[in-house]
Every structure is written in structure tokens, then in C-alpha cells.
Design an enzyme around this catalytic site. Structure first.
Site, short mmCIF file in Angstrom:
data_model
loop_
_atom_site.label_atom_id
_atom_site.label_comp_id
_atom_site.label_asym_id
_atom_site.label_seq_id
_atom_site.Cartn_x
_atom_site.Cartn_y
_atom_site.Cartn_z
N ASP A 88 0.91 -1.17 0.06
CA ASP A 88 -0.04 -0.34 -0.08
C ASP A 88 0.75 1.31 0.07
O ASP A 88 0.64 2.07 0.85
CB ASP A 88 -1.05 -0.03 1.21
CG ASP A 88 -1.80 -1.19 1.36
OD1 ASP A 88 -1.96 -1.86 0.39
OD2 ASP A 88 -2.10 -1.68 2.53
N GLU A 93 -11.50 0.81 -3.29
CA GLU A 93 -10.88 1.25 -2.41
C GLU A 93 -9.52 2.06 -2.64
O GLU A 93 -9.38 2.18 -3.99
CB GLU A 93 -10.44 0.17 -1.48
CG GLU A 93 -9.59 -0.87 -1.96
CD GLU A 93 -9.40 -2.18 -1.30
OE1 GLU A 93 -10.30 -2.52 -0.47
OE2 GLU A 93 -8.49 -2.97 -1.56
#
Length: 521
Positions: A15, A188
Site C-alpha cells: 500500500d 478502495e
């Protein structure tokens, strides 16, 4: 043509979020249940990175007590505006079943960072911040659509203004996006950018497994409506198969260099021994251009490659970290982590200078707790690890040694302890799906024991010695795939660490580690 090799951050660094400040680049990644949280990296050329600290390095910032494996800190976003750095993220299960979003600030990316500003009424995960030209700041995140989910994992991206004075969201919530493609799921990791006359909404879709993907939409108005790129997904490897050298590509962030180039950082994995991903999700870099006011990733190829042309930036390498940590420094190196927030003074670098002392705690690495453990990420497909341990077990439940860890239920421990006859032994313990088994053991008589693990792909070998460099085989051809997320589940990569435990009993004993050496092969 000069090239670089992916990944730019090897091992469990998922991420990624990146920002540029002048000629400097800074990047953060997720840490889940590990402490300190959110490592901070610095680069001058987007290729070579050095860790300069952690954003969440104090218990007052990060309470991970009781957090299950693969919960904790999700998907940080790093941004810079008018002399201040902002890191915003999700703490999953701060309270049972709750997901709470917060941000922290600093004027120096190396820290110190503020205590968290918790956001009220901010549902979902993977928050991001966008600073518009008019000085206003906006929050984006994901949530269940107000009209309900039309299919499993159907989410939408939403936006709301953030008041930096009150540190809270204000004004109406706006729905921006709920799928680049019909039946795309797990929307997301959104980021907003303003380029030319458009606002661009970059999104991760398809889940963080092999169907992961990067999609994008644009609008002339901040609040929409947004149109999707007809080339969506603009980056994915799901069509290449589970055993491709780079898999589950997604969750991206964009940065423009001072020379005008655009680059994308994203997560991906390197499967080996089949589709197994022991190192979890790592950070990769890929070039990007613009065509018809849409991003074009790695023009002409459209995928991430192991070797790619370098950015048009002056190369800036950092001194390499030594392969062996002799524990001579006054503090642990930044690459070391604990499991959850450390409670109690269970480690010391000063009580026996030149050694890492771990006191035995009743908590173990086979439960959801804060054990006496210090570990670092596996960063190579093949590697060799060794340590020297000074430990005299005083009770049957006392043990200390090396651990290859995926989570509390999937691990290998090369440990020293006592057997049922109270004789000292070295043993290899496997823990698979929560079931422990002693694979092999050997009685020893020694105050010091040398431990070694060598991984050749998914084949593991475990050795021990009572004299330096006098290795004795304990086990070989042990299956490494239990350390993969594909077997164990979750979102983290494998760790290799040192531990000491009294396994439920009170103990005043300790284990001293003289050094820890990790070499990629």
C-alpha cells in the site's frame, strides 16, 4: 540506457503512498499488527530508498493491544502542504469490529509526529487527502453505497471537506464512484489529483489478491460526475496468471518529478514455488505518461517489469545496511519490529553490551499478544539467516530461538528448550493451522548455541552448532509454503525473528543474542 530492478522496497511493504517535496521524495507503507507503525522512506531518485523513521512510534499514537493478525494499520496516505506533512490511515478494530480513521502531522518527515486526530463519522478504509487550489482540503475514502450493496464487496468512493482547524470532516458527503466496470468489487484506496483541467480519481479495485487492479476516472468538477477511462483497468496483471513473476498488482499512487516525468508506485507480489507469496505485497515502481488526458502506464507494454528504464533523475544511492546486526548500537535498527505495541521492558541492548537481551514473557508468538519478539521482514526468495544464542532454560516451558513467522498459527521455530526429561535440546517446531508439531530434536549440552536457517525457494534447511561454524544438520527440505499468505491467509509477509517465551508461566529468565545475520542469496 540505465535501468533499475523492481521491487524498489523488497519484502512486506504494501500500500505505498508517495509525495515529492522539492527534489526529495518520501514514501510510507502499511504495517498492520506490527510496531512501530508506518515506516517512512526517503529518496532522491525514486529508485533507492532509505528508512528515516516510523510515523507511529509511540504507544500513545498506536495501541495494537489484542489486534488480530492482518488488522491494525491499513493503507496510509502521505501528503505535504505548506510546510506540513500529513499521514492519514485506518486503524482496523481499534474497538471490536470498529474501523476508525485518523491523521497525524509533522514538519519533519523523520518525526516526531503528532498524536492521532480521530475523525468522527468517517466510515470505510483507505482514506486519502487532497489539497485543492483554493486552499480547501478534502477527504476521500470508501464505504457501502447508501443504496446498499448490489453484489458482494460492492463499495463506493466518497468525498467530504476536512477542516484543519477543528481536525474534523465538515459539510456534505459526496458519492464519487462505485465501480469502473460492472461487478468490479472492493473499490478502495482512492487518491485525487488535479492535472490540467481535470480532477483525477485513482482507485484500487478487484480485491488485493490476483484480481487486483488500478482504475481511474476524471471530472471537470471536484464533486463529479466522474467518467471512467475506457482503458480501465489502466494497470493489472490478473490476465498474466497466478504464477507470473509479478502478481496481484494494484493499490497505486502517482508522483510527478521535478523534470516533468510521471511515475506510479504500487503494490505487487513475487510468487515462487508455484503461486505462493511468502513475502506478501511489496512496493514496485512503473513509468507513466499521458495520452488524450488519460494516464498510460508503461506505454507500449502496460505491465510492470522486473527491469525498467530509470527515472530522469540523478542517481542517489544510500549506504547499504550491514548484513549482520551485532547489536552494538544504543537503539534497535529501524528494520526491526515488534508484534503489536510493546508492553513491558522485555528487551535491552545495554544490560549486556553487544547483545540483544530478550526477557522471557508468558506471552508466546503462538497467540494474539505482545510476545518477547523482535523481527524483520523476509526480503528475498532465497536467503540465509544465523544467530548465536546464549540461553539456559530453567523450566520445561521456557524456550528461545529463531522463528520464521507468517502469523500466530503458521510458523517454524528453531528453538532451544528442555525436553520431557528436563534435558536441554534444540528442536524444530512447526505450527500449521494452529496445530504444533515437533518435527525433530537433538539433545545438547551448551551455554551457547548457533542457529541457522537457509531457504532455497520454498525448501528450508535448519542447522545448529555448539561451536562457531561447526554446523550440524537438524532438518532439510522443509516446506516453506506454510509461510505464504496463500496458505496462511491475511495481508502480511513473512518475518524472521528472535523470540523468548515462558509459555504461560512466570519467569525471571532471559535469552541473549550476540548477532543476527540475514543474507539474500
Amino acid at each position: 540506457m540505465k535501468t533499475f530492478r523492481n521491487p524498489i522496497l523488497a519484502g512486506f511493504y504494501p500500500d505505498p503512498s508517495v509525495c515529492r517535496v522539492g527534489e526529495d521524495y518520501y514514501m510510507v507503507t502499511s504495517t498492520f499488527e506490527y510496531f512501530p507503525g508506518v515506516p517512512m522512506f526517503h529518496s532522491k531518485d525514486l529508485v533507492h530508498w532509505r528508512q528515516i523513521g516510523h510515523v507511529l512510534d509511540r504507544p500513545s499514537q498506536l495501541n495494537l493491544d489484542g489486534i488480530p493478525a492482518s488488522r491494525g494499520i491499513y493503507a496510509p496516505t502521505l501528503r505535504y502542504h505548506e510546510g506540513v506533512f500529513y499521514m492519514i490511515t485506518t486503524l482496523v478494530e481499534r474497538k471490536p469490529g470498529a474501523r476508525e480513521n485518523f491523521f497525524v502531522t509533522a514538519t519533519d518527515p523523520a518525526g516526531p509526529w503528532s498524536d492521532p486526530y480521530w475523525l468522527d463519522d468517517a466510515p470505510g478504509i483507505d482514506p486519502s487527502l487532497f489539497f485543492d487550489d483554493d486552499g480547501k482540503v478534502y477527504y476521500t475514502g470508501n464505504r457501502v453505497p447508501p443504496s446498499g450493496q448490489q453484489y458482494p464487496k460492492h463499495m463506493e468512493i466518497w468525498l467530504q471537506e476536512l477542516d484543519l482547524e477543528t481536525k474534523q470532516l465538515v459539510g456534505p458527503k459526496y458519492s464519487l464512484w462505485d465501480g469502473a466496470l460492472k461487478q468490479a468489487h472492493a473499490q478502495e484506496a482512492s487518491h485525487l489529483y488535479k492535472v490540467g483541467g481535470y480532477y483525477y480519481l485513482l482507485i484500487a479495485e478487484g480485491g488485493t489478491g490476483f484480481t487486483h487492479a488500478v482504475t481511474i476516472a476524471r471530472s471537470e468538477s471536484l464533486t463529479g460526475s466522474y467518467e471512467g477511462c475506457k482503458r480501465n483497468p489502466i494497470l493489472t496483471h490478473r490476465h498474466l496468471g497466478k504464477q507470473h513473476g509479478i502478481a496481484n498488482v494494484g493499490h497505486a499512487d502517482l508522483v510527478q518529478t521535478q523534470t516533468g516525468e510521471w511515475w506510479m508506485v504500487c503494490l505487487a507480489s513475487r510468487p515462487y514455488g508455484g503461486h505462493y507469496r511468502n513475502m506478501g505485497r511489496e512496493t514496485f515502481l512503473v513509468s507513466m505518461d499521458w495520452e488524450d488526458d488519460w494516464p498510460l502506464v508503461n506505454p507500449g507494454k502496460g505491465i510492470i517489469e522486473c527491469e525498467m528504464p530509470k527515472p530522469n533523475l540523478t542517481e542517489a544511492r544510500w549506504p547499504a545496511l550491514p548484513a549482520c546486526d551485532h547489536f552494538d548500537a544504543p537503539a534497535l535498527e529501524l528494520r526491526w519490529n515488534f508484534i503489536r505495541t510493546p508492553r513491558g521492558e522485555f528487551w535491552s541492548l545495554s544490560e549486556r553490551p553487544g547483545f540483544l537481551r530478550l526477557r522471557l514473557k508468558p506471552e508466546s508468538i503462538s497467540e494474539v499478544s505482545n510476545p518477547s519478539f523482535v523481527g524483520r521482514r523476509q526480503q528475498d526468495i532465497s536467503y540465509a539467516v544465523r544467530t548465536k544464542l546464549a540461553f539456559t532454560p530453567n523450566a520445561i516451558k521456557e524456550s528461545a530461538g529463531l522463528v520464521l513467522l507468517q502469523n500466530q498459527d503458521y510458523q517454524y521455530r528453531l528453538e532451544c528448550g528442555l525436553n520431557a526429561d528436563s534435558q536441554q535440546e534444540v528442536r524444530l517446531v512447526s505450527r500449521v493451522a494452529g496445530e504444533e508439531k515437533v518435527l525433530c530434536s537433538q539433545n545438547i549440552i551448551a551455554n551457547n548455541i548457533y542457529l541457522r536457517v537457509e531457504a532455497t525457494g520454498q525448501s528450508l534447511r535448519f542447522d545448529y552448532g555448539v561451536e562457531a561454524e561447526q554446523w550440524q544438520p537438524l532438518a532439510s527440505e522443509i516446506d516453506g509454503t506454510i509461510l505464504s499468505t496463500d496458505t496462511a491467509g491475511g495481508f502480511t509477509g513473512a518475518y524472521i525473528g528472535l523470540f523468548a517465551s515462558s509459555n504461560g508461566e512466570t519467569s525471571g529468565n532471559h535469552a541473549d543474542f550476540d548477532y543476527f545475520e540475514y543474507i539474500g542469496l
